[in-house]
Motif scaffolding. Sequence first.
Motif, short mmCIF file in Angstrom:
data_model
loop_
_atom_site.label_atom_id
_atom_site.label_comp_id
_atom_site.label_asym_id
_atom_site.label_seq_id
_atom_site.Cartn_x
_atom_site.Cartn_y
_atom_site.Cartn_z
N GLY A 39 0.81 -1.21 0.00
CA GLY A 39 0.00 0.00 0.00
C GLY A 39 0.85 1.27 0.00
O GLY A 39 0.43 2.29 0.52
N HIS A 90 -0.63 3.23 11.18
CA HIS A 90 -0.91 4.66 11.34
C HIS A 90 -0.78 5.08 12.79
O HIS A 90 -0.93 4.25 13.70
CB HIS A 90 -2.36 4.93 10.86
N HIS A 114 -2.96 10.13 4.14
CA HIS A 114 -4.42 9.93 4.16
C HIS A 114 -5.14 11.26 4.43
O HIS A 114 -6.21 11.52 3.86
CB HIS A 114 -4.80 8.90 5.21
N ASP A 122 -7.28 -0.11 3.77
CA ASP A 122 -5.84 0.11 3.90
C ASP A 122 -5.23 -0.95 4.81
O ASP A 122 -5.80 -1.32 5.81
CB ASP A 122 -5.61 1.50 4.51
ZN LIG Z 1 -2.74 4.10 3.04
#
Ligand SMILES: [Zn+2]
Length: 247
Positions: free
Chosen positions: A44, A215, A112, A211
Amino acid sequence: MGEQLCYADAYARSVEALVVSVDAGDGGAPLVVLDRTVFYPGGGGQPSDRGLLLRAADGRSWTVRAARKAGGEIAHELEPSDDGPPGVGDRLEVDLDWARRLALMRTHTALHALCGVVWRDHGALVTGGNMEPGSGRMDFEFERMTGDLVDAIEDAVNRELHVGREVRVNVLPRAEAFAIPDLIRTKVNLLPEGIEQIRTIEIVGLDLQADGGTHVANTREVGRIRVTGYESKGRINKRIRIALEDA
Ligand SMILES: [Zn+2]
């Protein structure tokens, strides 16, 4: 299947594990599979983690220079060494290069936030992206992009980061995920048929995407971004480059 802790807890940076298998690998870089790991295997647009495996029994350690998915497992690619890899059944401590991982988490969340702002304010779809620790780029279907718009986008992203939006991880059944209109724009419909569970990352009130990455838990942890460049990749496709600025 080994436990893959990065998907449920991005802040897990160390764990004890047993060696399940060791493969000679290509070019003398052994591939080690463990019964649990904190490593992210890449994907990703987020590069895989780096770090260390440490055997407490004799104090030996191995540098993990990359990780990747192999047959559903996360394989740790070791730096080649003359002493050879650990053995099956060895008990190891698994340690991430945490400074690098945290920089990647902040960068990924920043990207994002950028996607969320560009969609909300300009209705432009994201078509791809990539990142290194502390910097990244995103491509958009954004025919009308100009330097003035890019300045406004930078300001808007920094406002969104500063308000401290919570970042949530959810795992949804496929049908439920497909019912969320916001997910369509990130091309959730391109996911392979066989995938029954869809993992989503939500920046509450700003962005929701399918996703697999890691994060930070709150946008305040990102700090600020700076747009370091933008360019046309064709009449419609435009690229925006960003870097993190330490607040
Ligand atoms: Zn992402």
